[in-house]
Design an enzyme around this catalytic site. Structure first.
Site, PDB file in Angstrom:
ATOM      1  N   LYS A  11       0.995  -1.021   0.149  1.00  0.00           N
ATOM      2  CA  LYS A  11       0.012  -0.033  -0.133  1.00  0.00           C
ATOM      3  C   LYS A  11       0.894   1.224   0.075  1.00  0.00           C
ATOM      4  O   LYS A  11       2.066   1.297   0.259  1.00  0.00           O
ATOM      5  CB  LYS A  11      -0.872   0.063   1.235  1.00  0.00           C
ATOM      6  N   TYR A  51     -12.234  -2.273  -3.557  1.00  0.00           N
ATOM      7  CA  TYR A  51     -12.904  -2.387  -2.277  1.00  0.00           C
ATOM      8  C   TYR A  51     -14.485  -2.134  -2.365  1.00  0.00           C
ATOM      9  O   TYR A  51     -15.060  -2.009  -1.332  1.00  0.00           O
ATOM     10  CB  TYR A  51     -12.401  -1.371  -1.392  1.00  0.00           C
ATOM     11  N   HIS A 117      -2.137  -5.520   1.580  1.00  0.00           N
ATOM     12  CA  HIS A 117      -3.165  -6.162   1.348  1.00  0.00           C
ATOM     13  C   HIS A 117      -3.044  -7.724   1.006  1.00  0.00           C
ATOM     14  O   HIS A 117      -2.058  -7.681   0.049  1.00  0.00           O
ATOM     15  CB  HIS A 117      -4.090  -5.346   0.234  1.00  0.00           C
ATOM     16  N   GLU A 128      -9.359 -10.729  -7.621  1.00  0.00           N
ATOM     17  CA  GLU A 128      -8.417  -9.940  -7.230  1.00  0.00           C
ATOM     18  C   GLU A 128      -7.252  -9.686  -8.323  1.00  0.00           C
ATOM     19  O   GLU A 128      -7.287  -8.688  -9.121  1.00  0.00           O
ATOM     20  CB  GLU A 128      -8.001  -9.709  -5.912  1.00  0.00           C
TER      21      GLU A 128
HETATM   22  N1  UDP Z   1     -10.055  -0.746   7.226  1.00  0.00           N
HETATM   23  C1  UDP Z   1      -9.988   0.650   7.588  1.00  0.00           C
HETATM   24  N2  UDP Z   1     -10.531   0.729   8.771  1.00  0.00           N
HETATM   25  C2  UDP Z   1     -11.021  -0.354   9.584  1.00  0.00           C
HETATM   26  C3  UDP Z   1     -11.203  -1.434   9.122  1.00  0.00           C
HETATM   27  C4  UDP Z   1     -10.544  -1.719   7.940  1.00  0.00           C
HETATM   28  O1  UDP Z   1      -9.326   1.252   7.338  1.00  0.00           O
HETATM   29  O2  UDP Z   1     -11.602   0.138  10.882  1.00  0.00           O
HETATM   30  C5  UDP Z   1      -9.414  -0.847   5.949  1.00  0.00           C
HETATM   31  C6  UDP Z   1      -7.913  -1.491   6.072  1.00  0.00           C
HETATM   32  O3  UDP Z   1      -7.129  -1.110   5.074  1.00  0.00           O
HETATM   33  C7  UDP Z   1      -8.078  -3.148   5.624  1.00  0.00           C
HETATM   34  C8  UDP Z   1      -9.096  -2.956   4.593  1.00  0.00           C
HETATM   35  O4  UDP Z   1     -10.029  -1.971   5.052  1.00  0.00           O
HETATM   36  O5  UDP Z   1      -6.877  -3.649   5.349  1.00  0.00           O
HETATM   37  C9  UDP Z   1      -9.932  -4.192   4.430  1.00  0.00           C
HETATM   38  O6  UDP Z   1     -10.379  -4.718   5.746  1.00  0.00           O
HETATM   39  P1  UDP Z   1     -10.443  -6.199   5.874  1.00  0.00           P
HETATM   40  O7  UDP Z   1     -11.171  -6.420   7.267  1.00  0.00           O
HETATM   41  O8  UDP Z   1     -11.002  -6.885   4.910  1.00  0.00           O
HETATM   42  O9  UDP Z   1      -9.231  -6.591   6.259  1.00  0.00           O
HETATM   43  P2  UDP Z   1      -7.828  -7.357   5.547  1.00  0.00           P
HETATM   44  O10 UDP Z   1      -8.329  -8.338   4.830  1.00  0.00           O
HETATM   45  O11 UDP Z   1      -7.053  -6.256   4.866  1.00  0.00           O
HETATM   46  O12 UDP Z   1      -6.987  -7.816   6.638  1.00  0.00           O
END
Ligand code: UDP
Length: 143
Positions: A11, A51, A117, A128
């Site tokens: 990122k 997203y 990610h 993806e």
């Molecule tokens: N995210 C955020 N705030 C939150 C939760 C998630 O900005 O409170 C963002 C964060 O960048 C995260 C992405 O949303 O990586 C996707 O969330 P997910 O729960 O799918 O987590 P990941 O799979 O990335 O661990």
């Protein structure tokens, strides 16, 4: 277990920290191969589309703004159990909960700016990968 592919993003925060090589080293040390990679500066439309499943969440606008704030590296990783292995290398979504030695423990500042990610399942990995790469861009290892 058969070879599997997963999708990874380094990122904008991690690209800005100049740790692309350090992160690639973690992937390769764990036996994951990079079979496609490119640097991109995501458009708002690309970030929103990627997203889309989070579009109703309160953090969505901030997430899109963060993901378009600078260049990212996108890559496809291949290896045995690649999806699970990559998630393990990344650590928990919130760096406060990420195990020591994981990418998010080492490079993420917060849950909002969390460095990397990784696909959470084989089906999302396929979706993806197809979002960013054509089949011809995925390079099979021949030796
Ligand atoms: N995210 C955020 N705030 C939150 C939760 C998630 O900005 O409170 C963002 C964060 O960048 C995260 C992405 O949303 O990586 C996707 O969330 P997910 O729960 O799918 O987590 P990941 O799979 O990335 O661990």
């Amino acid at each position: 277990m058969a070879l599997e592919r997963t999708f990874s993003i380094i990122k904008p925060d991690a690209v800005a920290k100049n740790v692309i090589g350090a992160i690639y080293n973690r992937f390769e040390s764990a036996g994951l191969r990079i079979v496609a990679a490119k640097m991109l500066h995501l458009s708002q439309e690309q970030a929103e589309g990627f997203y889309a499943e989070h579009s109703a969440r309160p953090f969505f606008a901030a997430l899109v703004s963060f993901m378009t704030s600078g260049p990212v590296m996108v890559q496809v990783l291949e290896g045995e159990d690649a999806v699970r292995k990559h998630r393990e290398i990344m650590g928990a979504t919130n760096p406060k909960d990420a195990a020591a030695g994981t990418l998010r423990a080492d490079y993420a500042a917060s849950i909002d700016e969390n460095a990397v990610h990784g696909s959470d399942a084989s089906a999302s990995a396929a979706r993806e990968i197809a979002y960013f790469f054509t089949e011809a861009e995925l390079c099979a290892r021949t030796r």
